[in-house]
Design an enzyme around this catalytic site. Structure first.
Site, mmCIF file in Angstrom:
data_model
loop_
_atom_site.group_PDB
_atom_site.id
_atom_site.type_symbol
_atom_site.label_atom_id
_atom_site.label_comp_id
_atom_site.label_asym_id
_atom_site.label_seq_id
_atom_site.Cartn_x
_atom_site.Cartn_y
_atom_site.Cartn_z
ATOM 1 N N ARG A 185 0.829 -1.200 0.000
ATOM 2 C CA ARG A 185 0.000 0.000 0.000
ATOM 3 C C ARG A 185 0.875 1.266 0.000
ATOM 4 O O ARG A 185 0.916 2.023 -0.958
ATOM 5 C CB ARG A 185 -0.944 -0.010 1.232
ATOM 6 C CG ARG A 185 -2.111 0.967 1.142
ATOM 7 C CD ARG A 185 -1.794 2.403 1.500
ATOM 8 N NE ARG A 185 -1.327 2.553 2.880
ATOM 9 C CZ ARG A 185 -0.822 3.682 3.345
ATOM 10 N NH1 ARG A 185 -0.704 4.749 2.564
ATOM 11 N NH2 ARG A 185 -0.382 3.757 4.591
ATOM 12 N N ASP A 186 1.631 1.449 1.070
ATOM 13 C CA ASP A 186 2.371 2.691 1.273
ATOM 14 C C ASP A 186 3.515 2.836 0.276
ATOM 15 O O ASP A 186 3.846 3.951 -0.151
ATOM 16 C CB ASP A 186 2.920 2.708 2.713
ATOM 17 C CG ASP A 186 3.308 4.089 3.185
ATOM 18 O OD1 ASP A 186 3.163 5.051 2.430
ATOM 19 O OD2 ASP A 186 3.779 4.193 4.338
ATOM 20 N N ASN A 222 10.115 4.290 4.122
ATOM 21 C CA ASN A 222 9.762 3.585 5.345
ATOM 22 C C ASN A 222 10.959 2.777 5.848
ATOM 23 O O ASN A 222 11.835 2.395 5.069
ATOM 24 C CB ASN A 222 8.626 2.591 5.050
ATOM 25 C CG ASN A 222 7.277 3.257 4.893
ATOM 26 O OD1 ASN A 222 6.615 3.550 5.875
ATOM 27 N ND2 ASN A 222 6.872 3.507 3.657
ATOM 28 N N CYS A 271 9.228 10.009 0.893
ATOM 29 C CA CYS A 271 8.770 11.352 1.147
ATOM 30 C C CYS A 271 9.015 12.203 -0.094
ATOM 31 O O CYS A 271 10.144 12.318 -0.542
ATOM 32 C CB CYS A 271 9.558 11.901 2.331
ATOM 33 S SG CYS A 271 9.334 13.657 2.568
ATOM 34 N N HIS A 327 9.923 6.308 9.331
ATOM 35 C CA HIS A 327 10.654 6.392 8.075
ATOM 36 C C HIS A 327 12.137 6.512 8.390
ATOM 37 O O HIS A 327 12.518 6.981 9.463
ATOM 38 C CB HIS A 327 10.178 7.600 7.265
ATOM 39 C CG HIS A 327 8.878 7.358 6.563
ATOM 40 N ND1 HIS A 327 8.669 7.652 5.252
ATOM 41 C CD2 HIS A 327 7.705 6.812 7.001
ATOM 42 C CE1 HIS A 327 7.431 7.317 4.899
ATOM 43 N NE2 HIS A 327 6.818 6.818 5.946
ATOM 44 N N HIS A 351 5.024 3.926 13.332
ATOM 45 C CA HIS A 351 5.313 3.945 11.891
ATOM 46 C C HIS A 351 6.461 4.913 11.660
ATOM 47 O O HIS A 351 6.300 6.125 11.818
ATOM 48 C CB HIS A 351 4.040 4.394 11.146
ATOM 49 C CG HIS A 351 4.197 4.574 9.675
ATOM 50 N ND1 HIS A 351 3.669 3.691 8.758
ATOM 51 C CD2 HIS A 351 4.805 5.536 8.931
ATOM 52 C CE1 HIS A 351 3.941 4.106 7.531
ATOM 53 N NE2 HIS A 351 4.627 5.222 7.602
#
Lengths: 314, 314
Positions: free
Chosen positions: B18-19, B252, B243, B212, B210
């Site tokens: 997803r991300d 991530n 980002c 990064h 979560h």
């Protein structure tokens, strides 16, 4: 608090010019080395390892050791260090007026043979020769135990072996110990345990930790080391350096990323991060390739961005 | 011990599909997404975030949400999650029989407007619509507070603002909270403090972190989170994601590097690292570019190398 005992100050030993440049594919010109060291000297770093007094045949990239050591502009707050393999190297360091020398032997017999082409006993014999030479001088001597956290050939290294090496160093008069994770095998739990144990074995002996980011754990290992009471770390501008057994992997922990993490966390390093980033920005041109530091790419966490303008009704 | 309280088990929520895939330059074909999720399901991961039930216009890369959700082979030990922005997304998630949905609002008003094109109050109104819809069903709902550790537009985020967002979520019936460092601004001290505070504010509320790795602190932040009692983390295979404000920066935290660090440190994750590395090895072909994971490049720390043979007399 996030630690039981938060450090008042962390001391960073910059190793890029020695540990990084020695394995670069291209020789970095002497004047560029000097300019880099002079720029680093103005950033607030505690120590800079500027070269290695080895045979020019063994490490051609550092064949200009004397020129570098004699031509840099010394900053009074910086300790200038060089790696020395034997008494001849010790003589050269004394002649150049270095502040400190660093003697390196691996805890792993196999790694020492591969890296130094000597048994550990032969390394220690060389070191005794160095200590005889420097006794009575102002030259400080630190001893590095390479592969303290694991050997790429032998695997795990017993803490007792690390203790043995450090005992040998201290017995011959070295004043400080570095435990090095030479190929990036250390994990945070192991770091916490070995640092705690080291401090019990050798209370009051100055300890430096040398980590690589080979498997992404470098800064986590620093955190584990800090939590166990370590306050001195080797690091390399741009993360230069590395492991010949892991092509594509990153090398030493990156100085600017380390300073950024510590200063963001409220732990003083004495380093002016903006000035350090300015020096790091020039590094890809010096070495002719991209480097692995993250903060240089992403910017400091405090560098904000303009908010995107949104259309009507959004 | 290196922690006062060592975690018995860490739970990992894999977000690459997803991300990560949502911002890839190329659409990853549906059958490749399904094959990847099926392979990930067999590695022992606790959760997999498989897609986002958003408008295909908003995120064209995830326009195959239903096909993915309906065609994957569900593993009974894995919780399958999807991101949902509104009641329509909630309907789609229910229709596909997802186990859990994840609702995301930024603690930063500016970031929420930029990212969601809504004010925070408008986001919360959407979420209430979702909660009305799922009430009485088996669908679990977690709420993510994006930019909990800092906003790239506003800068620092007051912990009280994070608390306010989590209170809104819990008051409308969400069962778990994720605190997200959306653009990699968190530092270890901040993580330790916010996690400790969160656990005081909301005792017993399941918390996921979560992170990064934008500025290299990702795994150090995990360590700080663990030390403060967190046991659940988002991570992305190969470190996918990222980002838009930091080109060249990593995204991530990388799942295989996280599992490698934790398992090396003796903290069980339930994940079969070799199997996970096998899946990660195929990822560059799926996305068409190199990925940032370090362990894949360097090998596990336990992978030894043959010692170089030395010439006579050495």
């Amino acid at each position: 608090m996030w630690f039981a005992e938060a450090p008042q100050r962390v001391f960073i030993n910059e190793v890029s010019v020695r540990d990084g440049f020695q394995i670069e594919p291209q020789f970095v010109p002497t004047e560029q080395k000097i300019a880099l060291i002079d720029a680093l000297s103005a950033t607030g770093l505690a120590k800079i390892e500027i070269t290695s007094f080895v045979s020019p045949k063994a490490i051609p990239n550092l064949r200009d050791a004397e020129a570098v050591a004699k031509q840099i502009r010394r900053h009074e707050d910086v300790t200038y260090v060089a790696l020395v393999p034997n008494a001849r190297g010790g003589e050269r360091a004394l002649e150049c007026g270095l502040d400190e020398i660093n003697l390196v032997m691996s805890a792993s017999e196999t790694h020492n043979r591969a890296n130094m082409r000597m048994t550990c006993e032969q390394s220690l014999a060389q070191f005794r020769g160095v200590m005889d030479l420097v006794r009575g001088t102002d030259l400080a001597v630190s001893g590095c135990v390479a592969t303290s956290f694991g050997c790429p050939f032998e695997g795990g290294i017993a803490p007792a072996r690390v203790r043995w090496a450090a005992e040998q160093y201290l017995a011959m008069g070295m004043h400080a110990i570095t435990l090095a994770d030479t190929t990036g095998m250390a994990d945070p739990r192991q770091v916490g345990e070995l640092v705690s144990t080291f401090r019990e074995w050798f209370p009051g002996v100055p300890l430096t930790l040398h980590f690589h980011n080979t498997r992404g754990m470098g800064l986590a290992n620093v955190l584990a080391g800090l939590a166990a009471g370590a306050t001195s770390f080797d690091a390399s501008l741009g993360g230069l350096g590395g492991c010949p057994f892991a092509p594509g992997a990153t090398g030493n922990i990156c100085t600017e990323d380390l300073v950024h993490m510590l200063e963001s966390s409220g732990i003083p390093t004495g380093v002016d991060l903006d000035r350090l980033l300015g020096v790091a920005r020039a590094l890809p041109d010096v070495v002719g390739h991209d480097v692995s530091g993250q903060v240089l790419k992403a910017g400091k966490r405090t560098e904000l961005h303009p908010a995107p303008s949104l259309g009507a009704g959004q």
